[in-house]
Design an enzyme around this catalytic site. Structure first.
Site, PDB file in Angstrom:
ATOM      1  N   GLY A 189      18.442  51.846  31.640  1.00 48.06           N
ATOM      2  CA  GLY A 189      19.052  50.520  31.697  1.00 48.06           C
ATOM      3  C   GLY A 189      20.178  50.335  30.709  1.00 48.06           C
ATOM      4  N   VAL A 245       8.946  57.171  32.340  1.00 48.60           N
ATOM      5  CA  VAL A 245       8.634  57.897  33.571  1.00 48.60           C
ATOM      6  C   VAL A 245       7.742  59.089  33.242  1.00 48.60           C
ATOM      7  CG1 VAL A 245       9.584  59.257  35.476  1.00 48.60           C
ATOM      8  CG2 VAL A 245      10.757  57.175  34.716  1.00 48.60           C
ATOM      9  N   ALA A 328      36.149  55.728  27.384  1.00 47.59           N
ATOM     10  CA  ALA A 328      37.446  56.295  27.741  1.00 47.59           C
ATOM     11  C   ALA A 328      38.548  55.845  26.794  1.00 47.59           C
ATOM     12  CB  ALA A 328      37.798  55.902  29.181  1.00 47.59           C
ATOM     13  N   HIS A 453      44.859  25.881  28.949  1.00 47.66           N
ATOM     14  CA  HIS A 453      43.876  25.231  29.813  1.00 47.66           C
ATOM     15  C   HIS A 453      44.438  25.086  31.218  1.00 47.66           C
ATOM     16  CE1 HIS A 453      40.673  22.452  30.987  1.00 47.66           C
ATOM     17  NE2 HIS A 453      41.625  21.692  31.517  1.00 47.66           N
TER      18      HIS A 453
END
Length: 474
Positions: A189, A245, A328, A453
Site C-alpha cells: 500500500g 501475506v 524521477a 481567486h
C-alpha cells in the site's frame, strides 16, 4: 570492434542519465549514453508517464459516470481499454521523439546495447572504459574521463509470490495488460500500490489492498493516510492493513489466485483474478562491471557522497541506483548535480527532505518536508495549520471537495517544517510549498502572498494563515 572517446559516458538513458548527459553537454563536455533498451527508462516506458496516462483516463471515466451532477446527461458510457492503451502509447512515443531530438540538439551520442565497466582506460588510470555489447554481437569500447552510473531499478518481489507476468504481476507487467481483470489483490500500500488501486477501482475493477504496515502510504503524514483510507473505503476498495501475506498459502489456478494474509493472528483468505506485487524497487547494480571498480555497495545500493561521487572519484552514480527517494525528479536533479561537479563547478547540496513527493491517486497526495511525527522526533515544538477543500470555491466548482492542506511549523522560529496535501490536483500546488521551505519562509509570509481567486491554491494560503489562527475562510 570499435573504440570511441568521450569526456563523459553515462550508463543508462532514464531521466537521471539523460538529464546528466544534457547538463554535461551544456557545460562543454563530449558525452555518450549507453542504453540497453529505449531512451527514457522506467519513467517514460514502465512508470511515471504510462501510469499517469492510465490514471487520467480512469479519472475521466469516473467523472463521466457522475456527469449528471454537472448538468450533463451522458448515456452508454464504457471503457474502451484498447483505446486507453493506444492513447498511453501515443503520449510515450511523442515524449520519446522529444528525447531523441534533445540528444541530437546537444550532440550526445547514444550507444544501444548492454554496457559494462571494464576498468581504467589505456590512456589514464583515473579514466573509465565501458564495453557495449550490441544486439548483433558486436562490441564497442567507450573511453572517458568520467562515468555516471544511472542504471535505475526494478520491482521487488516477495517469497511465495513468484512473478509469472500473467496471474502474479509487477507494475511493469500490469502496464502490459491488454484487458482489465474483474478483480485484483494489490500487495503493498505504498505509492505505486495505491495509484494502481485508485486507477483500477475507477475502471470498475474490484480491488483489495494488503499492506504490512498498519496504514497506507506509511511514509506520509498520518493524517494523510487516514483521509486516503477513508476515501478508498468510501469507493469500495477493500483494505487489509497490518497484514502479512503467508508465502506458502499462494495458489495459482487457471484464471485466479488465492492467498492468505495474517492480520495480527487473524487469517484472511482472498481470491482474485490477478495479484499485483507492489513492495518497492531494487537497484540495478548487477552485470554492469562494478566488480572491476572499487565502488562500495551499501544495503544493495551504490554509496555516494553529497556530490554523487562514488568511492572512485571519477565515477558518479545518480537516481534509483543510489537508493533513497526513488523519484524521477530527484534522479534528474542528482544528474545535474553530478555533471556540474565533474565539470568543476560547486553545485548546491541536495537536501532530500525538501524534495516534493507526489502520489497520483484520486484525490492526489503531495508533500514536502517533515511529517508531524518526524518534526517532533527532530526535537521541534510544532504548531499546525489545516484547511479543508470544502471551503474552497474552485473545489466546489470542480465537484471535488474531499481532502485538506496541513502545514507544520516550528512554534519558536516560525519556520515551515512540512506541508502535506490531499485533494484535487494538489500535485500542481506543492512546488510553492517546496520553494517556501527552500527559502526558509514562515507561514505568515506565504499567507501574505495573494493567491488568486478562485483557485485551488487558496487552500495552501489559508492553511498557512491557519497556523497562527488567522485564516480568513476558516
Amino acid at each position: 570492434m570499435s573504440e570511441h572517446r568521450y569526456d563523459v559516458v553515462v550508463l543508462g538513458g532514464g531521466i537521471g542519465g539523460y538529464t546528466a548527459a544534457i547538463r554535461a553537454a551544456q557545460l562543454g563536455k563530449t558525452v555518450a549514453i549507453v542504453e540497453r533498451d529505449k531512451l527514457g527508462g522506467t519513467c517514460l516506458h514502465q512508470g511515471c508517464i504510462p501510469s499517469k496516462s492510465l490514471l487520467r483516463s480512469a479519472e475521466v471515466y469516473a467523472t463521466m459516470k457522475k456527469s449528471e451532477e454537472y448538468g450533463i446527461s451522458a448515456n452508454s458510457i464504457e471503457v474502451k481499454f484498447d483505446s486507453v492503451l493506444n492513447r498511453k502509447q501515443r503520449i510515450v512515443d511523442q515524449l520519446l521523439q522529444g528525447l531523441q531530438f534533445l540528444m541530437k540538439k546537444n550532440k550526445i551520442t547514444v550507444h544501444y546495447g548492454n554496457g559494462r565497466i571494464i576498468g581504467p582506460s589505456i590512456f589514464s588510470p583515473r579514466s573509465g572504459a565501458v564495453s557495449v555489447e550490441k544486439e548483433d554481437g558486436d562490441i564497442e569500447t567507450l573511453l572517458s574521463s568520467n562515468l555516471i552510473i544511472a542504471t535505475g531499478s526494478r520491482p521487488r518481489s516477495l517469497p511465495g509470490l513468484e512473478i509469472d507476468g500473467t496471474h502474479i504481476l509487477t507494475s511493469e507487467d500490469a502496464l502490459r495488460m491488454e484487458s482489465l481483470p474483474k478483480s485484483i489483490i494489490i500487495v503493498g500500500g505504498g505509492v505505486i500500490g495505491v495509484e494502481w488501486a485508485s486507477m483500477l477501482s475507477d475502471f470498475g475493477v474490484a480491488v483489495t489492498i494488503v499492506e504490512l504496515d498498519k496504514r497506507l502510504v506509511s511514509l506520509e503524514d498520518a493524517d494523510i493516510s487516514k483521509e486516503l483510507e477513508r476515501l478508498f473505503k468510501k469507493r469500495g476498495i477493500n483494505l487489509v492493513t497490518g497484514a502479512k501475506v503467508l508465502p506458502d498459502s499462494v495458489k495459482v489456478t487457471e484464471g485466479s489466485v488465492t492467498l492468505q494474509a495474517d492480520k495480527q493472528g487473524e487469517i484472511v483468505e482472498l481470491t482474485a483474478d490477478k495479484v499485483l506485487v507492489s513492495v518497492g524497487r531494487m537497484a540495478n547494480i548487477e552485470g554492469i562491471g562494478l566488480e572491476n571498480t572499487d565502488i562500495k555497495i551499501d544495503k544493495g545500493v551504490i554509496r555516494v557522497n553529497r556530490f554523487m561521487q562514488t568511492t572512485e572519484s571519477h565515477i558518479y552514480a545518480v537516481g534509483d541506483v543510489i537508493g533513497g527517494l526513488m523519484l524521477a525528479h530527484m534522479a534528474g536533479h542528482e544528474g545535474i548535480l553530478a555533471s556540474e561537479h565533474l565539470a568543476g563547478q560547486t553545485p548546491h547540496e541536495l537536501r532530500a527532505h525538501l524534495v516534493s513527493r507526489c502520489t497520483y491517486t484520486r484525490p492526489e497526495i503531495a508533500s514536502v518536508g517533515w511529517t508531524e511525527q518526524q518534526a517532533v522526533d527532530q526535537g521541534h515544538k510544532v504548531k499546525i495549520g489545516k484547511f479543508s477543500f470544502k471551503g474552497i470555491g474552485k473545489a466546489l466548482v470542480y465537484g471535488d471537495t474531499d481532502g485538506f492542506v496541513k502545514v507544520i511549523a516550528d512554534s519558536e522560529t516560525n519556520d515551515i517544517l512540512g506541508v502535506h496535501m490531499i485533494g484535487p490536483h494538489v500535485t500542481n500546488s506543492i512546488s510553492e510549498a517546496a520553494l517556501a521551505q527552500l527559502l526558509n519562509a514562515t507561514p505568515w509570509e506565504v499567507g501574505q502572498t495573494i493567491h488568486p481567486h478562485p483557485t485551488l491554491s487558496e487552500a495552501l494560503g489559508e492553511a498557512m494563515l491557519a497556523v497562527d489562527g488567522i485564516a480568513i475562510s476558516g
